[in-house]
Design a protein around this motif. Structure first.
Motif, PDB file in Angstrom:
ATOM      1  N   GLU A 144       0.843  -1.200   0.000  1.00 26.99           N
ATOM      2  CA  GLU A 144       0.000   0.000   0.000  1.00 26.99           C
ATOM      3  C   GLU A 144       0.874   1.243   0.000  1.00 26.99           C
ATOM      4  O   GLU A 144       1.852   1.337   0.746  1.00 26.99           O
ATOM      5  CB  GLU A 144      -0.905   0.010   1.239  1.00 26.99           C
ATOM      6  CG  GLU A 144      -1.973  -1.064   1.232  1.00 26.99           C
ATOM      7  CD  GLU A 144      -3.160  -0.669   2.100  1.00 26.99           C
ATOM      8  OE1 GLU A 144      -2.959   0.058   3.095  1.00 26.99           O
ATOM      9  OE2 GLU A 144      -4.280  -1.089   1.770  1.00 26.99           O
TER      10      GLU A 144
ATOM     11  N   ARG B  41     -16.369  -1.423   5.809  1.00 26.28           N
ATOM     12  CA  ARG B  41     -15.534  -0.871   4.753  1.00 26.28           C
ATOM     13  C   ARG B  41     -14.670  -2.010   4.217  1.00 26.28           C
ATOM     14  O   ARG B  41     -14.266  -2.886   4.969  1.00 26.28           O
ATOM     15  CB  ARG B  41     -14.645   0.254   5.290  1.00 26.28           C
ATOM     16  CG  ARG B  41     -15.409   1.500   5.722  1.00 26.28           C
ATOM     17  CD  ARG B  41     -14.467   2.554   6.290  1.00 26.28           C
ATOM     18  NE  ARG B  41     -13.957   2.170   7.597  1.00 26.28           N
ATOM     19  CZ  ARG B  41     -12.685   2.043   7.905  1.00 26.28           C
ATOM     20  NH1 ARG B  41     -11.757   2.223   6.965  1.00 26.28           N
ATOM     21  NH2 ARG B  41     -12.300   1.713   9.116  1.00 26.28           N
ATOM     22  N   TYR B  42     -14.385  -1.992   2.921  1.00 23.46           N
ATOM     23  CA  TYR B  42     -13.567  -3.047   2.351  1.00 23.46           C
ATOM     24  C   TYR B  42     -12.517  -2.467   1.418  1.00 23.46           C
ATOM     25  O   TYR B  42     -12.666  -1.368   0.882  1.00 23.46           O
ATOM     26  CB  TYR B  42     -14.428  -4.070   1.589  1.00 23.46           C
ATOM     27  CG  TYR B  42     -15.130  -3.513   0.367  1.00 23.46           C
ATOM     28  CD1 TYR B  42     -14.459  -3.356  -0.848  1.00 23.46           C
ATOM     29  CD2 TYR B  42     -16.469  -3.134   0.414  1.00 23.46           C
ATOM     30  CE1 TYR B  42     -15.094  -2.833  -1.961  1.00 23.46           C
ATOM     31  CE2 TYR B  42     -17.111  -2.614  -0.698  1.00 23.46           C
ATOM     32  CZ  TYR B  42     -16.416  -2.472  -1.875  1.00 23.46           C
ATOM     33  OH  TYR B  42     -17.045  -1.956  -2.985  1.00 23.46           O
ATOM     34  N   ARG B  43     -11.446  -3.220   1.246  1.00 23.60           N
ATOM     35  CA  ARG B  43     -10.424  -2.914   0.242  1.00 23.60           C
ATOM     36  C   ARG B  43      -9.866  -4.223  -0.270  1.00 23.60           C
ATOM     37  O   ARG B  43      -9.588  -5.140   0.509  1.00 23.60           O
ATOM     38  CB  ARG B  43      -9.305  -2.055   0.804  1.00 23.60           C
ATOM     39  CG  ARG B  43      -8.084  -1.929  -0.139  1.00 23.60           C
ATOM     40  CD  ARG B  43      -7.098  -0.887   0.324  1.00 23.60           C
ATOM     41  NE  ARG B  43      -7.678   0.457   0.194  1.00 23.60           N
ATOM     42  CZ  ARG B  43      -7.093   1.566   0.627  1.00 23.60           C
ATOM     43  NH1 ARG B  43      -5.909   1.477   1.236  1.00 23.60           N
ATOM     44  NH2 ARG B  43      -7.676   2.730   0.470  1.00 23.60           N
ATOM     45  N   CYS B  44      -9.689  -4.303  -1.579  1.00 27.49           N
ATOM     46  CA  CYS B  44      -9.087  -5.479  -2.170  1.00 27.49           C
ATOM     47  C   CYS B  44      -8.360  -5.073  -3.442  1.00 27.49           C
ATOM     48  O   CYS B  44      -8.963  -4.479  -4.343  1.00 27.49           O
ATOM     49  CB  CYS B  44     -10.143  -6.543  -2.486  1.00 27.49           C
ATOM     50  SG  CYS B  44      -9.452  -8.111  -3.082  1.00 27.49           S
TER      51      CYS B  44
ATOM     52  N   SER C 279     -13.222   2.108  -7.807  1.00 29.87           N
ATOM     53  CA  SER C 279     -12.115   1.285  -8.278  1.00 29.87           C
ATOM     54  C   SER C 279     -11.122   2.145  -9.035  1.00 29.87           C
ATOM     55  O   SER C 279     -11.482   3.166  -9.628  1.00 29.87           O
ATOM     56  CB  SER C 279     -12.629   0.154  -9.179  1.00 29.87           C
ATOM     57  OG  SER C 279     -13.193   0.671 -10.369  1.00 29.87           O
TER      58      SER C 279
ATOM     59  N   GLN D 146      -7.662  -1.907  -7.755  1.00 35.56           N
ATOM     60  CA  GLN D 146      -8.004  -1.800  -6.334  1.00 35.56           C
ATOM     61  C   GLN D 146      -9.463  -1.401  -6.193  1.00 35.56           C
ATOM     62  O   GLN D 146      -9.923  -0.451  -6.823  1.00 35.56           O
ATOM     63  CB  GLN D 146      -7.121  -0.769  -5.628  1.00 35.56           C
ATOM     64  CG  GLN D 146      -7.437  -0.643  -4.135  1.00 35.56           C
ATOM     65  CD  GLN D 146      -6.395   0.149  -3.389  1.00 35.56           C
ATOM     66  OE1 GLN D 146      -5.217  -0.199  -3.399  1.00 35.56           O
ATOM     67  NE2 GLN D 146      -6.811   1.218  -2.746  1.00 35.56           N
TER      68      GLN D 146
ATOM     69  N   ASP E 101     -12.455  -0.338  -3.476  1.00 36.81           N
ATOM     70  CA  ASP E 101     -12.741   0.204  -2.144  1.00 36.81           C
ATOM     71  C   ASP E 101     -14.212   0.540  -2.052  1.00 36.81           C
ATOM     72  O   ASP E 101     -14.850   0.866  -3.062  1.00 36.81           O
ATOM     73  CB  ASP E 101     -11.928   1.481  -1.889  1.00 36.81           C
ATOM     74  CG  ASP E 101     -10.444   1.236  -1.796  1.00 36.81           C
ATOM     75  OD1 ASP E 101      -9.965   0.920  -0.696  1.00 36.81           O
ATOM     76  OD2 ASP E 101      -9.751   1.366  -2.833  1.00 36.81           O
TER      77      ASP E 101
END
Length: 220
Positions: free
Chosen positions: A54, A101-104, A153, A179, A181
């Motif tokens: 990150e 909340r998400y992040r990938c 994204s 990414q 989010d």
């Protein structure tokens, strides 16, 4: 089973850290060096190792998730700082209806059938970008037990490198990345736990697929 999250803040004055940050194969090897070497043919899967690089205002960070606590003393002297914490409380707190909340950072692809490949001269795996990548993510989210409420994204640099397997020719590696989010409502806690533990998509050995979640902040 405890799930661990380790944040490594590389010191860019370290030659080893600078090398790893510019080489996904080097990053993979460095992370694997923090775990036992006698773990069988697929130690990444055995220890549930997923990671993501990150960019932060203070420089790049490495997030490493695993089912085995890594040994940070195996990092070279001066490599950087590390903090490891268990994620059990987070996983225990998830429940249907909770907003997270998400992040990938994932590698969206499709695998066209043989007829389609022959008709359009396509490779076995086609990287997806833009709207097609967003549609891929929404399908993955549904399979992961969450319903996105907000979604953003943006493309990341592709992971590129070359593996040199023992006794085999070198293999070129390339994983296009996007990414994702946003916020989402939890629909199925079992599916979500599996997605967190196992990751999403391909390229997991090279920094793709780690799904990070956290409770969404409540606004009044």
């Amino acid at each position: 089973m405890t799930l661990w999250l380790t944040r490594i803040v590389p010191d860019t004055r370290s030659p080893q850290a600078r090398h790893d940050l510019g080489d996904p194969i080097g990053t993979h090897r460095r992370i694997m060096s923090l775990f036992p070497s006698d773990a069988g043919p697929d130690p990444r899967a055995r220890f549930g190792i997923l990671f993501r690089t990150e960019d932060t205002p203070t420089g790049p960070h490495l997030l490493v998730q695993s089912t085995y606590e890594p040994d940070a003393t195996r990092l070279p002297d001066g490599y950087g700082t590390t903090v490891t914490r268990p994620l059990d409380a987070l996983l225990d707190a998830i429940r249907p209806g909770l907003t997270i909340r998400y992040r990938c950072a994932a590698s969206p692809v499709r695998k066209p059938g043989a007829t389609t490949r022959a008709l359009y001269n396509l490779p076995p795996v086609v990287a997806l970008t833009g709207t097609a990548a967003d549609e891929w993510w929404l399908r993955q989210a549904d399979n992961s037990g969450i319903k996105p409420l907000t979604h953003h994204s943006h493309p990341l640099d592709a992971v590129r490198g070359q593996r040199r397997p023992t006794g085999a020719p070198p293999q070129n590696i390339r994983h296009a990345r996007t990414q994702f989010d946003g916020t989402a409502a939890i629909i199925d806690t079992g599916l979500l736990r599996q997605a967190v533990l196992n990751g999403i998509g391909r390229g997991k050995a090279y920094g793709c697929g780690l799904l990070s979640i956290a409770p969404a902040r409540q606004t009044s």
